[in-house]
Design an enzyme around this catalytic site. Structure first.
Site, PDB file in Angstrom:
ATOM      1  N   GLY A  31     -13.375   1.169   1.215  1.00 19.21           N
ATOM      2  CA  GLY A  31     -12.884  -0.240   2.290  1.00 19.21           C
ATOM      3  C   GLY A  31     -12.601   0.557   3.644  1.00 19.21           C
ATOM      4  O   GLY A  31     -12.100   0.039   4.023  1.00 19.21           O
ATOM      5  N   GLY A  34     -12.683  -1.212   7.240  1.00 22.97           N
ATOM      6  CA  GLY A  34     -11.738  -2.248   7.582  1.00 22.97           C
ATOM      7  C   GLY A  34     -10.982  -1.514   8.893  1.00 22.97           C
ATOM      8  O   GLY A  34     -11.544  -0.974   9.210  1.00 22.97           O
ATOM      9  N   ILE A  36      -8.162  -1.350   8.348  1.00 18.14           N
ATOM     10  CA  ILE A  36      -7.127   0.002   8.335  1.00 18.14           C
ATOM     11  C   ILE A  36      -8.334   0.963   7.639  1.00 18.14           C
ATOM     12  O   ILE A  36      -7.041   2.533   8.002  1.00 18.14           O
ATOM     13  CB  ILE A  36      -6.510  -0.565   6.635  1.00 18.14           C
ATOM     14  CG1 ILE A  36      -4.983  -1.983   7.059  1.00 18.14           C
ATOM     15  CG2 ILE A  36      -6.022   0.592   6.373  1.00 18.14           C
ATOM     16  CD1 ILE A  36      -4.505  -2.532   5.888  1.00 18.14           C
ATOM     17  N   ARG A 106      -5.182 -11.382   6.858  1.00 18.49           N
ATOM     18  CA  ARG A 106      -3.781 -12.272   6.515  1.00 18.49           C
ATOM     19  C   ARG A 106      -3.726 -12.403   8.185  1.00 18.49           C
ATOM     20  O   ARG A 106      -4.147 -11.764   9.265  1.00 18.49           O
ATOM     21  CB  ARG A 106      -2.703 -11.403   6.415  1.00 18.49           C
ATOM     22  CG  ARG A 106      -1.823 -13.084   6.413  1.00 18.49           C
ATOM     23  CD  ARG A 106      -0.295 -12.016   5.983  1.00 18.49           C
ATOM     24  NE  ARG A 106       0.585 -12.704   6.127  1.00 18.49           N
ATOM     25  CZ  ARG A 106       1.544 -13.366   6.348  1.00 18.49           C
ATOM     26  NH1 ARG A 106       2.485 -11.306   6.568  1.00 18.49           N
ATOM     27  NH2 ARG A 106       2.849 -13.696   6.787  1.00 18.49           N
ATOM     28  N   SER A 129      -4.554  -2.919  -1.071  1.00 15.20           N
ATOM     29  CA  SER A 129      -4.969  -3.935  -0.994  1.00 15.20           C
ATOM     30  C   SER A 129      -3.869  -5.139  -1.773  1.00 15.20           C
ATOM     31  O   SER A 129      -3.276  -5.021  -2.396  1.00 15.20           O
ATOM     32  CB  SER A 129      -6.016  -3.953  -2.312  1.00 15.20           C
ATOM     33  OG  SER A 129      -7.272  -3.371  -1.595  1.00 15.20           O
ATOM     34  N   ASP A 161       6.774  -0.648   5.190  1.00 14.20           N
ATOM     35  CA  ASP A 161       8.497  -1.336   4.694  1.00 14.20           C
ATOM     36  C   ASP A 161       9.011  -0.088   5.289  1.00 14.20           C
ATOM     37  O   ASP A 161      10.151  -0.976   5.926  1.00 14.20           O
ATOM     38  CB  ASP A 161       8.617  -1.771   3.385  1.00 14.20           C
ATOM     39  CG  ASP A 161       7.506  -3.191   2.838  1.00 14.20           C
ATOM     40  OD1 ASP A 161       6.632  -3.922   3.974  1.00 14.20           O
ATOM     41  OD2 ASP A 161       7.004  -2.893   2.000  1.00 14.20           O
ATOM     42  N   HIS A 188       6.312  -5.785  -1.663  1.00 16.78           N
ATOM     43  CA  HIS A 188       5.917  -5.875  -1.220  1.00 16.78           C
ATOM     44  C   HIS A 188       5.137  -7.195   0.031  1.00 16.78           C
ATOM     45  O   HIS A 188       4.269  -7.136   0.428  1.00 16.78           O
ATOM     46  CB  HIS A 188       4.643  -4.923  -0.899  1.00 16.78           C
ATOM     47  CG  HIS A 188       3.789  -4.432   0.333  1.00 16.78           C
ATOM     48  ND1 HIS A 188       3.933  -4.148   1.160  1.00 16.78           N
ATOM     49  CD2 HIS A 188       2.681  -4.397   0.676  1.00 16.78           C
ATOM     50  CE1 HIS A 188       3.575  -3.436   2.492  1.00 16.78           C
ATOM     51  NE2 HIS A 188       2.875  -3.991   1.914  1.00 16.78           N
TER      52      HIS A 188
END
Length: 306
Positions: A31, A34, A36, A106, A129, A161, A188
């Site tokens: 990935g 993308g 990230i 998101r 993910s 977090d 998470h």
């Protein structure tokens, strides 16, 4: 091999890593094209801990690899881009660490469950993910099906977090964030994110209203970013930083560094969580049903896979 000691509640835990192997790591990012994946690849490329960096995605990866290869960085890491399912085996060949940020960003009004419905179909070995509370059970069940399950080698990266908790507490108390350490357990997403501020190092005292407010901010920090980006995306730079942090801890452990401890989503053995406050006890009790439901959702997804 990585060994793990847990200090968990629900499904997240703090791992202590140790190993005797000494080497620079071969790392794959799945990935990698993308929001990230690209900054994560840059951070990994910049580390002397990484000797080879292979990038994979369904589009644009050769360009990302070429872009990174043009940067003069004083590290040894070579970079190669791989495209599509047919090139995935070559991307993974000989890798020590595989990081998976693949997934949809998101959007405003989008719940973590909505993201699960889209991202679950691409999660085989999942680290980043979302929804991590469900995608790690997916990875676990898939590995069990193939007789290759090792709980010490599957991690859901919840480091963001901790980064947020450390940052927000430091801001409140006027401390250096690099010297603040707040364990974050649970899951998470939303109320499953449980910062154990009572175990913060250094010790901090907050009145209940401030404690409630900062806890809520840590739990909903992802929504804060989505709103601030006005629908243009979700947390990418901070998540890339957190992902790189976790990878570097793994590689440090692989190189024999002692006392490497990180929190992660996935559990082998529950060794307790130490002394916590009544406020934290209540959060754990409220989070457990949601965690169980998310785990079941991941397990059911694998059962229904064709």
């Amino acid at each position: 091999m990585l060994s793990a000691l847990a200090r968990p509640a629900g499904a997240a835990l703090c791992y202590s890593f140790s190993t005797s192997a000494q080497h620079n790591a071969k790392v794959a990012v799945l990935g990698a094209s993308g929001g990230i994946g690209q900054p994560l690849a840059l951070l990994l490329k910049n580390s002397p801990l990484v000797s080879r960096l292979t990038l994979h995605d369904i589009a644009h990866t050769p360009g990302v690899a070429a872009d990174l290869s043009h940067i003069h960085i004083e590290t040894r890491a070579t970079v190669k881009g791989h495209l599509g399912p047919e090139q995935l085996p070559d991307c993974l060949k000989g890798c020590d660490v595989v990081v998976i940020p693949a997934g949809v960003p998101r959007k405003p009004g989008m719940t973590q469950d909505d993201r699960f419905n889209t991202n679950a179909s691409i999660a085989m070995i999942c680290v980043i993910s979302n929804l991590v509370n469900s995608t790690i059970p997916i990875a676990t069940e898939v590995f069990k099906k193939h007789g290759a399950y090792d709980p010490n080698k599957i991690f859901g990266v919840t480091t963001l977090d901790i980064v947020r908790a450390n940052t927000f507490i430091a801001e409140l108390k006027g401390l250096d964030p690099a010297r603040v350490n707040v364990p974050v357990i649970g899951g998470h997403a939303g109320k499953t994110i449980i910062p154990l501020i009572s175990q913060c190092t250094p010790k901090v005292d907050l009145p209940q209203d401030q404690l409630t407010a900062v806890t809520g901010r840590i739990q909903e920090a992802g929504t804060e970013v989505v709103k601030a980006k006005a629908g243009a995306g979700s947390a990418t730079l901070s998540m890339a930083y957190a992902g790189a942090w976790f990878v570097f801890s793994l590689v440090d452990a692989m190189n024999g560094k002692e006392g490497v401890v990180e929190c992660s989503f996935g559990i082998e053995k529950n060794l307790g969580i130490g002394k916590i406050s009544p406020f934290e006890e209540k959060m754990i009790a409220e989070a457990i049903p949601e965690l169980k439901a998310s785990i079941k959702k991941g397990e059911e997804f694998v059962k229904n896979m064709k």
